[in-house]
Scaffold this motif. Structure first.
Motif, mmCIF file in Angstrom:
data_model
loop_
_atom_site.group_PDB
_atom_site.id
_atom_site.type_symbol
_atom_site.label_atom_id
_atom_site.label_comp_id
_atom_site.label_asym_id
_atom_site.label_seq_id
_atom_site.Cartn_x
_atom_site.Cartn_y
_atom_site.Cartn_z
ATOM 1 N N GLN A 93 6.558 1.318 0.246
ATOM 2 C CA GLN A 93 7.455 0.174 0.084
ATOM 3 C C GLN A 93 7.841 -0.058 -1.381
ATOM 4 O O GLN A 93 8.388 -1.106 -1.716
ATOM 5 C CB GLN A 93 6.810 -1.085 0.660
ATOM 6 C CG GLN A 93 6.618 -1.017 2.171
ATOM 7 C CD GLN A 93 6.249 -2.351 2.775
ATOM 8 O OE1 GLN A 93 6.546 -3.408 2.223
ATOM 9 N NE2 GLN A 93 5.605 -2.327 3.923
ATOM 10 N N GLY A 94 7.570 0.893 -2.228
ATOM 11 C CA GLY A 94 8.004 0.774 -3.618
ATOM 12 C C GLY A 94 7.160 -0.155 -4.447
ATOM 13 O O GLY A 94 7.589 -0.601 -5.509
ATOM 14 N N HIS A 95 5.936 -0.475 -3.997
ATOM 15 C CA HIS A 95 5.046 -1.331 -4.779
ATOM 16 C C HIS A 95 4.403 -0.492 -5.881
ATOM 17 O O HIS A 95 3.396 0.179 -5.656
ATOM 18 C CB HIS A 95 3.931 -1.921 -3.913
ATOM 19 C CG HIS A 95 4.426 -2.877 -2.877
ATOM 20 N ND1 HIS A 95 3.581 -3.732 -2.204
ATOM 21 C CD2 HIS A 95 5.661 -3.129 -2.396
ATOM 22 C CE1 HIS A 95 4.280 -4.461 -1.341
ATOM 23 N NE2 HIS A 95 5.546 -4.099 -1.442
ATOM 24 N N ILE A 101 -0.512 -7.813 -4.253
ATOM 25 C CA ILE A 101 -1.417 -8.938 -3.992
ATOM 26 C C ILE A 101 -0.637 -10.207 -3.647
ATOM 27 O O ILE A 101 -0.972 -10.930 -2.698
ATOM 28 C CB ILE A 101 -2.333 -9.175 -5.211
ATOM 29 C CG1 ILE A 101 -3.260 -7.977 -5.402
ATOM 30 C CG2 ILE A 101 -3.147 -10.449 -5.050
ATOM 31 C CD1 ILE A 101 -4.070 -8.011 -6.686
ATOM 32 N N GLY A 102 0.419 -10.487 -4.395
ATOM 33 C CA GLY A 102 1.223 -11.674 -4.125
ATOM 34 C C GLY A 102 1.871 -11.625 -2.759
ATOM 35 O O GLY A 102 1.858 -12.613 -2.004
ATOM 36 N N PRO A 161 0.817 -6.416 4.730
ATOM 37 C CA PRO A 161 -0.472 -6.423 5.442
ATOM 38 C C PRO A 161 -1.665 -6.179 4.502
ATOM 39 O O PRO A 161 -1.629 -5.278 3.663
ATOM 40 C CB PRO A 161 -0.319 -5.275 6.450
ATOM 41 C CG PRO A 161 0.734 -4.388 5.881
ATOM 42 C CD PRO A 161 1.668 -5.274 5.136
ATOM 43 N N TRP A 162 -2.726 -6.963 4.673
ATOM 44 C CA TRP A 162 -3.919 -6.818 3.833
ATOM 45 C C TRP A 162 -4.582 -5.461 4.021
ATOM 46 O O TRP A 162 -5.246 -4.950 3.109
ATOM 47 C CB TRP A 162 -4.918 -7.932 4.156
ATOM 48 C CG TRP A 162 -4.629 -9.209 3.426
ATOM 49 C CD1 TRP A 162 -4.126 -10.355 3.948
ATOM 50 C CD2 TRP A 162 -4.839 -9.452 2.033
ATOM 51 N NE1 TRP A 162 -3.991 -11.316 2.960
ATOM 52 C CE2 TRP A 162 -4.427 -10.789 1.771
ATOM 53 C CE3 TRP A 162 -5.316 -8.686 0.972
ATOM 54 C CZ2 TRP A 162 -4.490 -11.368 0.515
ATOM 55 C CZ3 TRP A 162 -5.375 -9.255 -0.295
ATOM 56 C CH2 TRP A 162 -4.959 -10.576 -0.514
ATOM 57 N N SER A 163 -4.417 -4.858 5.175
ATOM 58 C CA SER A 163 -5.056 -3.564 5.435
ATOM 59 C C SER A 163 -4.556 -2.459 4.517
ATOM 60 O O SER A 163 -5.227 -1.446 4.318
ATOM 61 C CB SER A 163 -4.827 -3.157 6.896
ATOM 62 O OG SER A 163 -3.432 -3.028 7.168
ATOM 63 N N GLN A 164 -3.365 -2.651 3.950
ATOM 64 C CA GLN A 164 -2.801 -1.635 3.065
ATOM 65 C C GLN A 164 -2.966 -1.967 1.584
ATOM 66 O O GLN A 164 -2.579 -1.176 0.727
ATOM 67 C CB GLN A 164 -1.311 -1.455 3.375
ATOM 68 C CG GLN A 164 -1.025 -0.958 4.777
ATOM 69 C CD GLN A 164 0.456 -0.703 4.996
ATOM 70 O OE1 GLN A 164 1.191 -0.359 4.068
ATOM 71 N NE2 GLN A 164 0.897 -0.866 6.239
ATOM 72 N N VAL A 165 -3.550 -3.119 1.290
ATOM 73 C CA VAL A 165 -3.628 -3.552 -0.100
ATOM 74 C C VAL A 165 -4.494 -2.609 -0.943
ATOM 75 O O VAL A 165 -4.093 -2.162 -2.026
ATOM 76 C CB VAL A 165 -4.161 -5.000 -0.192
ATOM 77 C CG1 VAL A 165 -4.499 -5.360 -1.636
ATOM 78 C CG2 VAL A 165 -3.118 -5.964 0.361
ATOM 79 N N MET A 166 -5.707 -2.292 -0.458
ATOM 80 C CA MET A 166 -6.623 -1.473 -1.248
ATOM 81 C C MET A 166 -6.068 -0.072 -1.538
ATOM 82 O O MET A 166 -6.128 0.401 -2.678
ATOM 83 C CB MET A 166 -7.985 -1.382 -0.554
ATOM 84 C CG MET A 166 -9.057 -0.736 -1.429
ATOM 85 S SD MET A 166 -9.228 -1.526 -3.065
ATOM 86 C CE MET A 166 -9.814 -3.146 -2.569
ATOM 87 N N PRO A 167 -5.505 0.642 -0.550
ATOM 88 C CA PRO A 167 -4.904 1.947 -0.872
ATOM 89 C C PRO A 167 -3.791 1.845 -1.917
ATOM 90 O O PRO A 167 -3.677 2.701 -2.800
ATOM 91 C CB PRO A 167 -4.358 2.434 0.475
ATOM 92 C CG PRO A 167 -5.180 1.728 1.488
ATOM 93 C CD PRO A 167 -5.490 0.392 0.907
ATOM 94 N N TYR A 168 -2.978 0.794 -1.795
ATOM 95 C CA TYR A 168 -1.909 0.613 -2.774
ATOM 96 C C TYR A 168 -2.477 0.375 -4.170
ATOM 97 O O TYR A 168 -2.015 0.953 -5.150
ATOM 98 C CB TYR A 168 -1.009 -0.558 -2.368
ATOM 99 C CG TYR A 168 0.177 -0.168 -1.511
ATOM 100 C CD1 TYR A 168 1.467 -0.245 -1.986
ATOM 101 C CD2 TYR A 168 -0.012 0.280 -0.208
ATOM 102 C CE1 TYR A 168 2.557 0.115 -1.203
ATOM 103 C CE2 TYR A 168 1.060 0.638 0.588
ATOM 104 C CZ TYR A 168 2.348 0.556 0.086
ATOM 105 O OH TYR A 168 3.422 0.924 0.860
#
Length: 365
Positions: A189-191, A198-199, A207-214
């Motif tokens: 998603q270009g993050h 996080i924001g 989705p929080w499930s993808q936060v750590m890999p990102y």
């Protein structure tokens, strides 16, 4: 970039070898060149040199090089080029003595190509009479020289960019824009920014499930990028002392005035402005939106970035700072860890603030 595009346009215009088009093409080419010199002060400094080299437009028009390529007369073209390159070299060694002879050098270069083009012109009767039906040959000519135009723009793009990207803002525009394009191409998603991730996640936009890999990808990617910079410029670091500019400022941000509270607020405000706009772009990996993101960062940096160097991105500051601290950079100074919390926590706070405001606005709608 203007001059590069103009050169490509000249080649396109002068491609029309039919007698009914040559004069108009050459006239338009020289009018365009005159306009470039008129509106560009940088080009005007090299006016005599440019006019000298532009005389090749006329000779290129007369040469019809494409015709000999179509008939695969490569032996003739090679022999002709060798002879006139030798002539050009003789003129060069005879008349060009030092840097002040730059204009003479241009003339020797033109002489070599002009002679070769004139020989081509004199041999044209071998293939056709001077009666020329431009309607019949227009499409092949357009295809052939459109390919040449694209090729010229492609191989000259990096040189043109060097003349345009003269500031950190422009380089940031380029790097962020194409970073987002590449991320989007791989389905992300270009993050590129933990403050965004996080924001967005905190208020349900991601989705929080993808936060750590990102986050791992963002921080590790920034570290690897900094390590490559150290490797690439290692001899330069080795030749530069800390008091000569070999500092953490090459890799991370620092405040213009050291006031942690206000530095934190500066990072929070700049990041929140950036993210709030980003949230209203929708999927910012599509179409021209990555370019808009790049321009957005440039505008935020110019308006709000002078106080702290506008990290906007905790990974962009923390990971390169860490790389500078732990990698064997010769002659390095301190990493300024006392300030390191500001660009990390300030940007995350800005991301949360913007996402929260977006959530409130969406609820009210």
């Amino acid at each position: 970039m203007l001059f590069t595009f103009f050169c490509a346009f000249l080649e396109f215009l002068t491609a029309f070898s039919a007698a009914s088009f040559v004069l108009w093409a050459v006239l338009l080419a020289y009018l365009g060149l005159a306009a470039c010199l008129l509106f560009s002060s940088k080009l005007r400094e090299y006016g005599p040199l440019i006019w000298t080299l532009s005389s090749g437009i006329i000779f290129t028009t007369l040469s019809c090089e494409w015709l000999y390529a179509i008939h695969e007369e490569y032996g003739y073209l090679a022999l002709r080029n060798i002879c006139f390159q030798i002539l050009s070299l003789i003129l060069l060694l005879t008349y060009v003595k030092d840097e002040s002879d730059l204009l003479l050098y241009a003339w020797t270069t033109v002489a070599g190509s002009a002679g070769a083009n004139l020989i081509n012109f004199l041999r044209l009767r071998k293939y056709f009479t001077w009666r020329f039906s431009w309607q019949q040959h227009l499409l092949p000519i357009l295809v052939l020289f459109a390919n040449s135009l694209v090729n010229l723009l492609y191989v000259s793009a990096d040189v043109a960019q060097l003349g345009v990207m003269t500031s950190d803002y422009c380089v940031g525009l380029y790097s962020v824009t194409f970073g987002v394009y590449v991320a989007g191409q791989f389905g992300a998603q270009g993050h590129l920014n933990p403050a965004v991730t996080i924001g967005f996640a905190a208020f349900g936009f991601f989705p929080w499930s993808q936060v750590m890999p990102y986050l791992l990808g963002q921080f590790l990617g920034a570290f690897v990028g900094a390590a490559l910079v150290v490797l690439h410029y290692y001899p330069h670091f080795k030749a530069t002392k800390a008091d000569e500019g070999n500092s953490v400022g090459i890799f991370a941000t620092g405040p213009a005035i050291n006031n942690p509270v206000f530095n934190f607020l500066s990072e929070t405000i700049a990041t929140s402005v950036f993210l709030f706009t980003l949230l209203n772009l929708g999927n910012f990996t599509q179409g021209l939106k990555p370019l808009i993101v790049g321009f957005l960062i440039m505008v935020v940096g110019q308006a709000l970035g002078s106080t702290t160097g506008f990290a906007l991105n905790p990974a962009r500051d923390f990971s390169p700072r860490l790389a500078y601290a732990i990698l064997p950079v010769p002659n390095k100074g301190g990493a300024n860890w006392a300030y390191a919390w500001v660009p990390v926590l300030g940007t995350i706070a800005g991301g949360l603030l913007a996402s929260g405001l977006q959530g409130i606005v969406k609820v009210e709608k």
